[in-house]
Design a protein around this motif. Structure first.
Motif, PDB file in Angstrom:
ATOM      1  N   PRO A  70      10.477 -18.215  17.279  1.00 43.31           N
ATOM      2  CA  PRO A  70      10.892 -16.895  16.801  1.00 43.31           C
ATOM      3  C   PRO A  70      11.072 -16.927  15.292  1.00 43.31           C
ATOM      4  O   PRO A  70      11.274 -18.002  14.716  1.00 43.31           O
ATOM      5  N   PRO A  71      10.995 -15.784  14.634  1.00 44.79           N
ATOM      6  CA  PRO A  71      11.227 -15.760  13.178  1.00 44.79           C
ATOM      7  C   PRO A  71      12.607 -16.342  12.857  1.00 44.79           C
ATOM      8  O   PRO A  71      13.545 -16.209  13.635  1.00 44.79           O
ATOM      9  N   GLU A  72      12.722 -16.977  11.703  1.00 41.93           N
ATOM     10  CA  GLU A  72      13.956 -17.669  11.322  1.00 41.93           C
ATOM     11  C   GLU A  72      15.198 -16.797  11.407  1.00 41.93           C
ATOM     12  O   GLU A  72      16.249 -17.241  11.814  1.00 41.93           O
ATOM     13  N   ASP A  73      15.094 -15.531  11.028  1.00 44.88           N
ATOM     14  CA  ASP A  73      16.277 -14.678  10.998  1.00 44.88           C
ATOM     15  C   ASP A  73      16.557 -13.972  12.331  1.00 44.88           C
ATOM     16  O   ASP A  73      17.496 -13.188  12.435  1.00 44.88           O
ATOM     17  N   SER A  74      15.782 -14.257  13.366  1.00 47.44           N
ATOM     18  CA  SER A  74      15.964 -13.554  14.637  1.00 47.44           C
ATOM     19  C   SER A  74      17.095 -14.132  15.480  1.00 47.44           C
ATOM     20  O   SER A  74      17.633 -13.455  16.341  1.00 47.44           O
ATOM     21  N   ILE A  75      17.451 -15.380  15.257  1.00 50.05           N
ATOM     22  CA  ILE A  75      18.559 -16.003  15.979  1.00 50.05           C
ATOM     23  C   ILE A  75      19.661 -16.260  14.962  1.00 50.05           C
ATOM     24  O   ILE A  75      19.460 -16.986  13.991  1.00 50.05           O
ATOM     25  N   GLN A  76      20.806 -15.640  15.206  1.00 52.27           N
ATOM     26  CA  GLN A  76      21.898 -15.750  14.240  1.00 52.27           C
ATOM     27  C   GLN A  76      23.137 -16.312  14.919  1.00 52.27           C
ATOM     28  O   GLN A  76      23.448 -15.942  16.057  1.00 52.27           O
ATOM     29  N   PRO A  77      23.863 -17.152  14.220  1.00 55.47           N
ATOM     30  CA  PRO A  77      25.101 -17.674  14.794  1.00 55.47           C
ATOM     31  C   PRO A  77      26.139 -16.569  14.954  1.00 55.47           C
ATOM     32  O   PRO A  77      26.160 -15.604  14.183  1.00 55.47           O
ATOM     33  N   ASN A  95      21.438  -2.271  24.199  1.00 53.18           N
ATOM     34  CA  ASN A  95      20.241  -2.129  25.027  1.00 53.18           C
ATOM     35  C   ASN A  95      19.160  -3.124  24.633  1.00 53.18           C
ATOM     36  O   ASN A  95      18.207  -3.334  25.374  1.00 53.18           O
ATOM     37  N   LYS A  96      19.292  -3.744  23.465  1.00 50.83           N
ATOM     38  CA  LYS A  96      18.319  -4.724  22.991  1.00 50.83           C
ATOM     39  C   LYS A  96      18.851  -6.152  23.080  1.00 50.83           C
ATOM     40  O   LYS A  96      18.184  -7.090  22.680  1.00 50.83           O
ATOM     41  N   LEU A  97      20.067  -6.296  23.606  1.00 48.89           N
ATOM     42  CA  LEU A  97      20.720  -7.599  23.657  1.00 48.89           C
ATOM     43  C   LEU A  97      20.048  -8.532  24.661  1.00 48.89           C
ATOM     44  O   LEU A  97      19.730  -8.132  25.775  1.00 48.89           O
ATOM     45  N   VAL A  98      19.850  -9.759  24.255  1.00 50.61           N
ATOM     46  CA  VAL A  98      19.356 -10.802  25.143  1.00 50.61           C
ATOM     47  C   VAL A  98      20.341 -11.951  25.068  1.00 50.61           C
ATOM     48  O   VAL A  98      20.717 -12.395  23.989  1.00 50.61           O
ATOM     49  N   VAL A  99      20.793 -12.413  26.221  1.00 49.64           N
ATOM     50  CA  VAL A  99      21.706 -13.547  26.267  1.00 49.64           C
ATOM     51  C   VAL A  99      20.991 -14.678  26.994  1.00 49.64           C
ATOM     52  O   VAL A  99      20.501 -14.502  28.104  1.00 49.64           O
ATOM     53  N   VAL A 100      20.929 -15.815  26.346  1.00 48.27           N
ATOM     54  CA  VAL A 100      20.363 -17.001  26.965  1.00 48.27           C
ATOM     55  C   VAL A 100      21.519 -17.954  27.202  1.00 48.27           C
ATOM     56  O   VAL A 100      22.196 -18.368  26.266  1.00 48.27           O
ATOM     57  N   LYS A 101      21.756 -18.279  28.450  1.00 50.90           N
ATOM     58  CA  LYS A 101      22.869 -19.148  28.789  1.00 50.90           C
ATOM     59  C   LYS A 101      22.314 -20.328  29.572  1.00 50.90           C
ATOM     60  O   LYS A 101      21.745 -20.153  30.642  1.00 50.90           O
TER      61      LYS A 101
END
Length: 144
Positions: A70-77, A95-101
């Motif tokens: 993914p683009p560098e700025d797409s995953i943020q702490p 509505n655009k939230l994605v949670v990866v657990k």
């Protein structure tokens, strides 16, 4: 072993796996209360169908060559998001939230069978329900 013999062997193994999963899911279903039975049966049937489809597919399940970072700025702490604050249009953002657990193998090592996220753990809530509640609590109550 000939190619035909290898194919027959793979088919026997696939059938044994499907039968084993079916038996284990039936055991899980016997633990469902009467008011949860139909819902649980539907969930377990869905899992069994997905497992069947997984066993039918040939080759690697993921073509890693097609996976792109993914683009560098797409995953943020979380701390960066928290510092920025929540937007006014929080509903449309959610509505655009994605949670990866990702969870470890504790349930398996404790003898749990089946999809762990659907196991009831507290007040008829599943692990998945509790995860959603935690996210909602963070958003609604704006807790850190």
């Amino acid at each position: 072993m000939s190619q035909d013999g290898a194919s027959q062997f793979q088919e026997v193994i696939r059938q044994e796996l499907e039968l084993s999963v079916k038996k284990e899911l039936e055991k899980i279903l016997t633990t469902a209360s009467s008011h949860e039975f139909e819902h649980t049966k539907k969930d377990l049937d869905g899992f069994r169908k997905l497992f069947h489809r997984f066993l039918q597919e040939k080759g690697p399940s993921v073509d890693w060559g097609k996976i792109q970072r993914p683009p560098e700025d797409s995953i943020q702490p979380y701390e960066k998001i928290k510092a920025r604050g929540l937007p006014d249009n929080i509903s449309s953002v959610l509505n655009k939230l994605v949670v990866v657990k990702l969870n470890g193998g504790l349930g398996t090592s404790m003898g749990c069978k089946g999809p762990k996220s659907l196991i009831g753990v507290r007040n008829e809530n599943t692990f998945l329900d509790l995860t959603v509640q935690q996210i909602e609590d963070k958003v609604i109550n704006r807790t850190p």
